[in-house]
Design a protein around this motif. Structure first.
Motif, mmCIF file in Angstrom:
data_model
loop_
_atom_site.group_PDB
_atom_site.id
_atom_site.type_symbol
_atom_site.label_atom_id
_atom_site.label_comp_id
_atom_site.label_asym_id
_atom_site.label_seq_id
_atom_site.Cartn_x
_atom_site.Cartn_y
_atom_site.Cartn_z
ATOM 1 N N ILE A 139 0.836 -1.201 0.000
ATOM 2 C CA ILE A 139 0.000 0.000 0.000
ATOM 3 C C ILE A 139 0.869 1.249 0.000
ATOM 4 O O ILE A 139 0.592 2.221 -0.729
ATOM 5 C CB ILE A 139 -0.948 -0.019 1.217
ATOM 6 N N PHE A 140 1.943 1.240 0.798
ATOM 7 C CA PHE A 140 2.850 2.386 0.816
ATOM 8 C C PHE A 140 3.493 2.605 -0.547
ATOM 9 O O PHE A 140 3.719 3.755 -0.962
ATOM 10 C CB PHE A 140 3.943 2.179 1.866
ATOM 11 N N ALA A 141 3.798 1.524 -1.241
ATOM 12 C CA ALA A 141 4.424 1.642 -2.561
ATOM 13 C C ALA A 141 3.488 2.331 -3.544
ATOM 14 O O ALA A 141 3.898 3.248 -4.280
ATOM 15 C CB ALA A 141 4.820 0.258 -3.084
ATOM 16 N N PHE A 142 2.230 1.912 -3.571
ATOM 17 C CA PHE A 142 1.261 2.563 -4.459
ATOM 18 C C PHE A 142 1.025 4.015 -4.047
ATOM 19 O O PHE A 142 0.872 4.906 -4.904
ATOM 20 C CB PHE A 142 -0.056 1.797 -4.473
ATOM 21 N N SER A 143 0.984 4.263 -2.737
ATOM 22 C CA SER A 143 0.784 5.621 -2.246
ATOM 23 C C SER A 143 1.938 6.540 -2.651
ATOM 24 O O SER A 143 1.725 7.671 -3.103
ATOM 25 C CB SER A 143 0.633 5.599 -0.722
ATOM 26 N N ALA A 144 3.176 6.034 -2.502
ATOM 27 C CA ALA A 144 4.343 6.841 -2.899
ATOM 28 C C ALA A 144 4.365 7.077 -4.398
ATOM 29 O O ALA A 144 4.763 8.154 -4.867
ATOM 30 C CB ALA A 144 5.627 6.147 -2.446
ATOM 31 N N LEU A 145 3.922 6.082 -5.154
ATOM 32 C CA LEU A 145 3.926 6.214 -6.612
ATOM 33 C C LEU A 145 2.896 7.233 -7.080
ATOM 34 O O LEU A 145 3.197 8.114 -7.894
ATOM 35 C CB LEU A 145 3.654 4.854 -7.242
#
Length: 204
Positions: A139-145
């Motif tokens: 989830i953090f990866a998609f949020s950062a992206l």
């Protein structure tokens, strides 16, 4: 049970060298409190530091190094200590005499006389932490992206890779190799087919 990658030959490997077998039955209490604590401490700390890094420090480098150190400690602790103690599973890699790499996925062997050697409370804690934290890093990866926080992508990808590797390894330990699963599915379907045919013959 010992399973390896489908391309490797199966060989007998001792899971717990010089470790005494336990005779205690399956219990709900936590039998390894230190291991249980560190199973969650490093991974939860890495998530907390990531969420609060802008409040804790204005230095991106300091936060990144702290998170990566926590993730590395978590990877080592879960792979080498907590999985072995809390659920009786271990995965590792070794190089044979020919230089070929082998992935080994092990689970503790228990006899009916010994009973279950795994605490139910520890097992639930282990799998909850093992599954929930990698999902948070995804989830953090998609949020950062999507929020264009590109500088954090390397950190969250590191979290996904390290914790995802442990998740994959322990799932392989738990369910066995893909080859074993295929054999089990084929055997089950074969038994169902024969049972239906036998039932049909009896009715005619």
């Amino acid at each position: 049970m010992l399973s390896q990658d489908s391309n490797d030959d199966t060989e007998d490997v001792s899971l717990f060298d010089a470790e005494e077998s336990t005779n205690r039955p399956r219990k709900s209490k936590i039998r390894h409190p230190v291991a249980s604590f560190f199973h969650l401490f490093f991974r939860v700390s890495a998530i907390v530091v990531y969420l609060l890094c802008e409040l804790l420090s204005s230095s991106f480098i300091a936060c990144m190094v702290t998170i990566i150190l926590l993730l590395s400690c978590d990877f080592w602790a879960v792979k080498n200590v907590t999985g072995r103690l809390m659920v009786g599973l271990r995965w590792w890699n070794h190089i044979d005499e020919d230089g070929k790499s082998h992935w080994v996925f092990e689970s503790r062997k228990t006899s009916p006389e010994e009973g279950e050697a795994v605490s139910e409370a520890e097992s639930r804690m282990f799998w909850l932490g093992l599954i929930a934290c990698p999902l948070l890093w995804v989830i953090f990866a998609f949020s950062a992206l999507f929020s264009f926080r590109v500088k954090w992508l390397a950190v969250v990808i590191m979290g996904v890779v390290l914790q995802g590797a442990n998740l994959y390894g322990y799932i392989r330990c738990k369910v066995g190799s893909r080859k074993n699963l295929t054999n089990m599915a084929t055997s089950y379907l074969g038994r169902q087919f024969l049972r239906q045919n036998a039932g049909g013959d009896q009715t005619t």
